[in-house]
Design a protein around this motif. Structure first.
Motif, mmCIF file in Angstrom:
data_model
loop_
_atom_site.group_PDB
_atom_site.id
_atom_site.type_symbol
_atom_site.label_atom_id
_atom_site.label_comp_id
_atom_site.label_asym_id
_atom_site.label_seq_id
_atom_site.Cartn_x
_atom_site.Cartn_y
_atom_site.Cartn_z
ATOM 1 N N UNK A 467 34.767 -25.171 25.933
ATOM 2 C CA UNK A 467 33.835 -25.824 26.373
ATOM 3 C C UNK A 467 34.468 -27.242 27.335
ATOM 4 N N UNK A 468 35.871 -28.196 25.790
ATOM 5 C CA UNK A 468 36.352 -28.583 27.283
ATOM 6 C C UNK A 468 36.849 -28.437 28.397
ATOM 7 N N UNK A 469 36.716 -26.949 28.477
ATOM 8 C CA UNK A 469 37.500 -26.769 30.047
ATOM 9 C C UNK A 469 36.538 -26.511 31.910
ATOM 10 N N UNK A 470 35.177 -26.362 30.653
ATOM 11 C CA UNK A 470 34.665 -26.059 31.673
ATOM 12 C C UNK A 470 33.577 -27.797 31.214
ATOM 13 N N UNK A 472 35.749 -30.409 32.543
ATOM 14 C CA UNK A 472 36.621 -31.092 33.269
ATOM 15 C C UNK A 472 36.072 -30.017 34.569
ATOM 16 N N UNK A 473 35.456 -29.142 34.634
ATOM 17 C CA UNK A 473 35.723 -28.504 36.115
ATOM 18 C C UNK A 473 33.707 -29.536 35.918
ATOM 19 N N UNK A 474 33.232 -29.204 36.273
ATOM 20 C CA UNK A 474 31.555 -30.089 36.408
ATOM 21 C C UNK A 474 32.541 -31.112 37.240
ATOM 22 N N UNK A 475 33.478 -31.888 36.318
ATOM 23 C CA UNK A 475 33.569 -33.264 37.405
ATOM 24 C C UNK A 475 34.278 -32.791 38.427
ATOM 25 N N UNK A 478 31.920 -30.114 40.479
ATOM 26 C CA UNK A 478 30.517 -29.768 40.603
ATOM 27 C C UNK A 478 30.004 -28.124 39.953
ATOM 28 N N UNK A 479 28.427 -27.809 39.794
ATOM 29 C CA UNK A 479 27.508 -26.974 39.019
ATOM 30 C C UNK A 479 27.391 -25.791 40.117
ATOM 31 N N UNK A 480 27.859 -25.800 40.952
ATOM 32 C CA UNK A 480 27.197 -24.670 42.119
ATOM 33 C C UNK A 480 27.390 -23.475 41.185
ATOM 34 N N UNK A 481 28.632 -23.405 41.021
ATOM 35 C CA UNK A 481 29.221 -22.272 39.526
ATOM 36 C C UNK A 481 28.384 -21.684 38.736
ATOM 37 N N UNK A 482 27.726 -22.558 38.044
ATOM 38 C CA UNK A 482 27.483 -22.356 36.616
ATOM 39 C C UNK A 482 25.592 -21.460 36.794
ATOM 40 N N UNK A 484 21.214 -20.809 35.878
ATOM 41 C CA UNK A 484 20.150 -21.681 36.467
ATOM 42 C C UNK A 484 20.425 -23.379 35.654
ATOM 43 N N UNK A 485 20.528 -22.613 33.944
ATOM 44 C CA UNK A 485 20.077 -24.118 33.098
ATOM 45 C C UNK A 485 20.670 -24.434 33.275
ATOM 46 N N UNK A 486 22.308 -24.556 33.347
ATOM 47 C CA UNK A 486 22.967 -25.990 33.090
ATOM 48 C C UNK A 486 22.656 -26.888 34.481
ATOM 49 N N UNK A 487 22.403 -26.148 35.406
ATOM 50 C CA UNK A 487 22.207 -26.604 36.595
ATOM 51 C C UNK A 487 21.318 -27.539 36.691
#
Length: 495
Positions: A467-470, A472-475, A478-482, A484-487
């Motif tokens: 969860x921490x890694x994800x 960090x990756x959002x920051x 961005x959210x393009x690779x996530x 639909x719900x998370x986006x």
């Protein structure tokens, strides 16, 4: 699987176990380090204890315990020892000597703070998360209510409201900032620490960094961050976060309670260490507790274990145990990476008596789930109220265990209690640093014993990282690779 765990010849009710064995109470109670343990209202039998003891032999418990206390590698996935017992004087001589050196450094800095070397300090803001916060918070809340040394606040949540609440009544000019992080890179801790420094600077504190103490196993990282070497309290890399309150992470405990109290905490834990290391299985409190835990998870299919502290001072104990037990033993593979064929740690949950009686005990008495309970109480009152308060508290505690076991028949099914619901009781003579140290050490060793019998490594915690890694990756990306719900959630919250 059927050949691995003990076999129960027949399921006998708790009431019948007492009826058939007049010596049952003596066989399933014992005292150690100022604490009385009672497993007589569980379904353990002498035959089951023998079978679990044989399982412990097959699983190499003695060798694993010797390795733990000998400072050898027991955290195989990370190639580390687990040397929290050395902080209490029970471990490899070199590790014990190193821990003593670090404790002496703590004592010297404590003396300097008390002598005013860091200014007029009245408030202590301790920032950490997980094991860097839960242990100090439990100890200070339990034992520091009448202390008149320093106002200590523990902040762990990255939610800014937590930091604001902690500092609301603090004078930034009289505040000492403790930053507790094993790696000194923990995202939530370092963000809170930076905000606390800003709070001090904005109030006009001339040298905020001069009021910072770092509690860490990575002193070089603390120096890079700006903490002077004289105010860095190291601890060994081999001391895990959730086992670290005995180390420099316990500095706020020493500030709040005094050095003598901190030493008593260590001595009480060391007494439990010796008990666990030397007592035979049938007389060994952590082992008997582990046997009961495994009986209910493996033979009765219980998925949770409830802990109720019948003492307001121990209100944070269930939260502390949640991390200790579920982060340690919430695993699904062996140290070799092979899938396990049985369940591991149950979900630990609980609350405070008598509040919990009016909230969750309905399910425990009449619900369809079998939940083993653990009551933790203190014989000596911790208040100056009429003694009727403490008597009512303990009476309710003991009565709940009796009611869960015996139940009550009724012609009206809605008023019938099935009974035969198991519970154990842990009764401290008094709540002081020594007995609380022994209690926490008991839970540590119980967790370790469970892990050895389950065939897992209790000292790593890779499950907290994804969860921490994800995040960090959002920051960073961005959210393009996530999904639909998370986006959609991120868009609603931030756009």
């Amino acid at each position: 699987m059927a050949d691995f765990w003990p076999v129960e010849s027949e399921k006998v009710s708790l009431a019948k176990l007492f009826e058939s064995d007049p010596s049952r109470l003596g066989a399933f109670t014992l005292g150690a380090a100022g604490i009385y343990f009672d497993w007589s209202k569980t379904h353990l039998t002498e035959d089951l204890v023998r079978q679990f003891s044989a399982l412990a032999d097959r699983q190499g418990l003695r060798a694993a315990r010797d390795a733990l206390f000998g400072g050898r590698v027991v955290n195989t996935s990370e190639g580390r020892a687990a040397e929290h017992t050395a902080e209490r004087g029970e471990g490899h001589p070199d590790s014990v000597a190193r821990a003593r050196t670090f404790h002496n450094r703590m004592r010297a800095l404590l003396d300097a703070v008390e002598a005013g070397a860091l200014g007029d300090i009245r408030h202590v803001l301790h920032i950490g998360i997980g094991g860097s916060a839960l242990g100090p918070d439990l100890l200070i809340d339990a034992l520091g209510r009448d202390a008149d040394r320093y106002d200590v606040a523990v902040v762990s949540n990255v939610d800014g409201a937590a930091l604001e609440e902690a500092t609301r009544d603090f004078d930034p000019h009289a505040t000492l900032l403790l930053i507790a992080s094993k790696t000194f890179t923990t995202t939530e801790t370092m963000l809170n620490a930076a905000s606390a420094l800003s709070w001090m600077a904005e109030a006009g504190v001339e040298d905020p960094y001069g009021r910072v103490v770092a509690l860490t196993a990575s002193p070089e990282k603390a120096m890079e961050w700006g903490v002077d070497e004289t105010r860095i309290l190291p601890f060994s890399e081999s001391v895990g976060g959730r086992y670290s309150l005995w180390s420099s992470i316990g500095f706020p405990i020493a500030l709040a309670l005094g050095w003598d109290a901190f030493e008593s905490l260590l001595e009480g834990a060391a007494e439990m260490d010796r008990h666990f290391r030397l007592a035979e299985p049938a007389l060994n409190a952590p082992l008997l507790a582990a046997f009961a835990d495994l009986y209910y998870t493996q033979l009765r299919g219980c998925e949770t274990r409830a802990v109720f502290a019948y003492d307001e001072r121990l209100r944070l104990l269930p939260s502390y145990l949640q991390q200790l037990e579920m982060e340690s033993n919430g695993k699904r593979v062996t140290p070799a990476g092979e899938p396990l064929a049985w369940p591991t740690a149950p979900i630990t949950w609980g609350g405070v008596g008598t509040d919990a009686q009016h909230a969750v005990f309905q399910l425990l008495h009449q619900g369809t789930r079998l939940v083993p309970l653990e009551f933790v109480a203190v014989a000596e009152a911790g208040d100056n109220q009429d003694e009727a308060h403490h008597r009512a508290l303990l009476t309710n505690c003991f009565a709940q265990g009796a009611a869960l076991m015996t139940g009550k028949d009724s012609d009206d099914p809605q008023r019938a209690y099935p009974g035969d619901r198991p519970s154990s009781t842990i009764l401290l003579e008094r709540l002081d640093p020594a007995t609380l140290g022994a209690l926490i050490a008991f839970y540590e060793h119980r967790t370790f014993a469970n892990a050895v019998l389950l065939g897992i490594n209790p000292f790593d915690q890779f499950g907290v990282e994804l969860g921490k890694q994800i995040a960090r990756s959002i920051d960073e990306q961005g959210t393009d690779d996530f999904d639909p719900s998370t986006r959609a959630l991120m868009a609603r919250a931030f756009d």
